[in-house]
Enzyme design. Structure first.
Site, PDB file in Angstrom:
ATOM      1  N   ARG A 185       8.139   0.632   0.702  1.00 41.46           N
ATOM      2  CA  ARG A 185       7.074  -0.319   0.339  1.00 41.46           C
ATOM      3  C   ARG A 185       5.810   0.005   1.114  1.00 41.46           C
ATOM      4  NH1 ARG A 185       4.661  -4.766   2.212  1.00 41.46           N
ATOM      5  NH2 ARG A 185       5.965  -4.792   4.085  1.00 41.46           N
ATOM      6  N   GLN A 186       4.691  -0.132   0.413  1.00 40.70           N
ATOM      7  CA  GLN A 186       3.372  -0.115   1.042  1.00 40.70           C
ATOM      8  C   GLN A 186       2.610  -1.344   0.560  1.00 40.70           C
ATOM      9  OE1 GLN A 186       2.304   4.142   0.139  1.00 40.70           O
ATOM     10  NE2 GLN A 186       1.615   4.102   2.274  1.00 40.70           N
ATOM     11  N   SER A 187       1.763  -1.925   1.424  1.00 41.52           N
ATOM     12  CA  SER A 187       1.262  -3.280   1.204  1.00 41.52           C
ATOM     13  C   SER A 187       0.177  -3.383   0.157  1.00 41.52           C
ATOM     14  CB  SER A 187       0.738  -3.862   2.527  1.00 41.52           C
ATOM     15  OG  SER A 187       1.782  -3.924   3.467  1.00 41.52           O
ATOM     16  N   SER A 188      -0.582  -2.327  -0.099  1.00 37.62           N
ATOM     17  CA  SER A 188      -1.745  -2.465  -0.973  1.00 37.62           C
ATOM     18  C   SER A 188      -1.963  -1.184  -1.760  1.00 37.62           C
ATOM     19  CB  SER A 188      -2.993  -2.797  -0.156  1.00 37.62           C
ATOM     20  OG  SER A 188      -3.309  -1.726   0.708  1.00 37.62           O
TER      21      SER A 188
ATOM     22  N   GLN B 228      -3.492   1.621   0.316  1.00 37.91           N
ATOM     23  CA  GLN B 228      -2.570   2.434   1.106  1.00 37.91           C
ATOM     24  C   GLN B 228      -1.895   3.498   0.246  1.00 37.91           C
ATOM     25  OE1 GLN B 228       0.165  -0.137   3.131  1.00 37.91           O
ATOM     26  NE2 GLN B 228      -1.382  -0.992   4.499  1.00 37.91           N
TER      27      GLN B 228
END
Length: 686
Positions: A18-21, A24
């Site tokens: 997972r990456q937040s945005s 990113q």
């Protein structure tokens, strides 16, 4: 002792990525490579089957819906997961709810957790304590970072130096300053919008005018090379944004929108873009930069836009709408404070009535007040004209200036568009000349662009020529004198056939802020609140039953009552038309209209033999009784020998039969010989 058992290895290993945005995803590639590399570590630990879950790339872990995380929890509860790998706890969750739910399920089914530091068993107290501390630190880290970033943004915004984006019509001169766009066409197009709003006082009317004149407005288009200006026909939302953005009033504003957080299906749901009122803005710095309008004018525009909102509560008066009611949206009930509604009746909607029925619609109570609009409109208009009369000459001069400048705005915008198109065509030509003609892969495309620019130049040249040909000629001396005469007589200008109801409404709204109405007995008490703050009291009598603008004259009504005792409806209509009488609406009389008038006023229909019952005879009947001609009877009436009555000229004579009993049959003396000519006829004149 190893925490990994054959039972764990018999199940699958899950790698959570997972990456937040989205930002990113575009720029932080190394972090994503590290997370995908955990699949190799799972194989080193002994797992043959490795499942990678990357459904939540670009999604925050702060509590919003994450389908990948839900899929992971489902697999854990089904007992298919032996170990879950993530580079750190913050990748699995950024809030306590998700993190402790994951620990609880892992402890129940015997699933391991692993990061770059080690392997943890959620059933062991020490590992559970360590995992709990990592989750708490991850949640606290997110809160601290968010708080630190937001406070830095607010601090910069308080100085008026934070510009995430720049509105069309402005450019950044430094990292913390903005200035008007140096492009003349952009500045004049935006200035035209504000001038037309001051003229039309309606966003929709400005929108319709711009579309009708085919005037394009600038818009910012984000491209890979950076933002650039494109020209488009405006839509309503574009104009609303321009007219409500405080940056065009020379003010810096921050925090005009907010967010709302709710819980749906057990998950946090954030709705962003919620508009705040001006009092709730976090930062507002007037006179921050050069504006297209002043801050005071911006405030007036916002008040006008709020007043123009239809169906937005009883405090907004609404925009100018179609209909003959001049005071629509201006009247407020003096008894309950609600805005009065407008009702139209009649086949053509000419009858206007104002009534207060807000309480009846909302609460089912009785209606408050109601009265006809004809007299009230006339009284308020007369009072407004009395105040506007000294300004008539000034208005005439401004009308002359507007007449002479009619069409110049449209022509100016077309000329600016032509100048820009000529520049773009010349630029395309230079680009084509700079390339090697033999390099057709590039030259063909540059030639196509050049041709497209030339077509646009030709189209704009034709448009400018058409506008110059159709421009309005200057006023002649006679037209100027006529316009000045109308300015001197404001009342004649008000009642001029060319003045529409919409124009009259705009005039009244310009000078009147609100009118408070009360009904006291048979009088309508009005308090006019003028825009300048003064007040005027008016008393207008209420309409009584049958008193309306289409009412038939009283003389005509009396005549119909008299004729109804002598003639049927068809005969009455013929007599009224010969006498030049008209209905209340100016129509000629017919049998049906006479019958309608009788029924409305309770007049009985004529019965055959009714005159005989009253002892009356007609002129013809009296002549037959006396054995004389009708002309002889008329001479006897003129000489006073016989008393008779006639409702009007051309109506039947009514003669009392008792007067004829004392008169012997008379024979008229022959004053001239009767010829033997068979074509000779005798005429009886009344």
């Amino acid at each position: 002792m190893s925490k990994i058992t054959p039972d764990h290895l018999a199940r699958h290993a899950y790698v959570y990525v997972r990456q937040s945005s989205p930002d990113q995803l575009l720029h932080n590639h190394e972090s994503r490579r590290r997370q995908y590399g955990l699949a190799d570590r799972a194989r080193q630990l002994g797992w043959a089957e490795v499942v990678v879950i990357d459904d939540d790339l670009g999604r925050s872990g702060g509590g919003i819906a994450r389908p990948g995380f839900e899929r992971l929890l489902g697999a854990i509860c089904e007992g298919r997961v032996g170990i879950v790998l993530a580079i750190e706890a913050s990748r699995l969750a950024r809030n306590g709810r998700d993190w402790h739910t994951l620990l609880e399920f892992c402890g129940l089914v015997g699933c391991l957790l692993a990061d770059e530091d080690g392997v943890y068993d959620a059933k062991l107290p020490n590992d559970r304590l360590l995992l709990g501390m990592k989750g708490t630190m991850s949640e606290m880290e997110l809160s601290i970072l968010r708080q630190r970033s937001l406070e830095a943004l607010r601090q910069k915004a308080r100085r008026g130096e934070l510009f995430l984006t720049v509105a069309v019509g402005y450019i950044k001169t430094h990292h913390d300053r903005i200035a008007m766009d140096p492009d003349l066409r952009v500045r004049e197009a935006l200035g035209l919008v504000f001038r037309k709003f001051a003229e039309f006082q309606s966003i929709r009317q400005v929108h319709l005018w711009l579309r009708q004149e085919r005037i394009r407005l600038p818009a910012v288009e984000r491209t890979a090379e950076g933002p650039r200006i494109v020209w488009k026909l405006p839509v309503y939302n574009t104009l609303h944004h321009l007219l409500t953005n405080p940056i065009y009033g020379g003010a810096y504003a921050f925090g005009r929108t907010g967010s709302r957080v709710s819980v749906q299906d057990g998950r946090k749901r954030v709705v962003r873009g919620f508009r705040r009122t001006q009092a709730e803005w976090e930062v507002l710095i007037p006179d921050h930069h050069e504006g297209y309008i002043s801050w005071a004018e911006f405030g007036r525009n916002q008040a006008l836009i709020a007043d123009n909102a239809n169906s937005k509560g009883m405090m907004a008066r609404g925009s100018v709408r179609r209909g003959d009611a001049l005071l629509a949206g201006l009247l407020r009930c003096g008894h309950c404070g609600r805005r009065l509604h407008v009702a139209y009746s009649g086949t053509d909607g000419y009858c206007v009535r104002y009534d207060c029925r807000g309480a009846h619609l909302n609460h089912g109570t009785e209606r408050c007040i109601s009265f006809g609009g004809l007299r009230v409109d006339a009284a308020v208009a007369e009072e407004a004209l009395r105040f506007l009369a000294p300004l008539g000459i000034e208005a005439a001069l401004r009308a002359i200036d507007a007449r002479e400048a009619d069409g110049s705005e449209t022509r100016r915008q077309a000329e600016l568009a032509l100048a820009q198109a000529c520049y773009e065509a010349e630029l395309a030509r230079r680009q084509y000349d700079a390339v090697d003609p033999d390099y057709r892969l590039v030259a063909a495309e540059l030639e196509r662009r050049w041709n497209d620019r030339l077509v646009e130049v030709h189209r704009l040249e034709e448009r400018v020529a058409a506008l110059r040909t159709g421009q309005t000629a200057a006023l002649t001396a006679e037209e100027r004198a006529r316009l000045m005469a109308l300015g001197a007589d404001v009342a004649a200008l008000w009642h001029h056939p060319g003045a529409t109801a919409e124009t009259r409404k705009r005039i009244l709204r310009t000078v009147i802020a609100e009118i408070v109405a009360k009904v006291v007995d048979d009088t309508i008490e009005l308090v006019i609140h003028w825009q300048g703050g003064d007040h005027t009291h008016l008393s207008v009598p209420k309409n009584r039953s049958g008193k309306h603008r289409w009412r038939t004259d009283a003389d005509t009504g009396d005549l119909i009552r008299a004729l109804a005792r002598q003639q049927p409806d068809r005969g009455i209509a013929a007599i009224l038309n010969r006498a030049g009488k008209r209905t209340g609406k100016g129509n000629t009389w017919t049998e049906a209209r006479v019958r309608s008038f009788r029924n409305a006023h309770g007049i009985a229909v004529y019965r055959e033999g009714e005159m005989t019952e009253r002892g009356e005879v007609t002129l013809e009947q009296a002549a037959d009784r006396l054995k004389v001609s009708t002309m002889t009877v008329l001479r006897l009436i003129a000489g006073g020998t016989i008393q008779a009555s006639q409702a009007c000229k051309g109506a039947p004579w009514a003669i009392l039969e008792a007067q004829l009993s004392g008169l012997e049959p008379l024979r008229p003396s022959v004053r001239r010989p009767v010829t033997d000519d068979p074509d000779q006829q005798t005429f009886d004149f009344q």
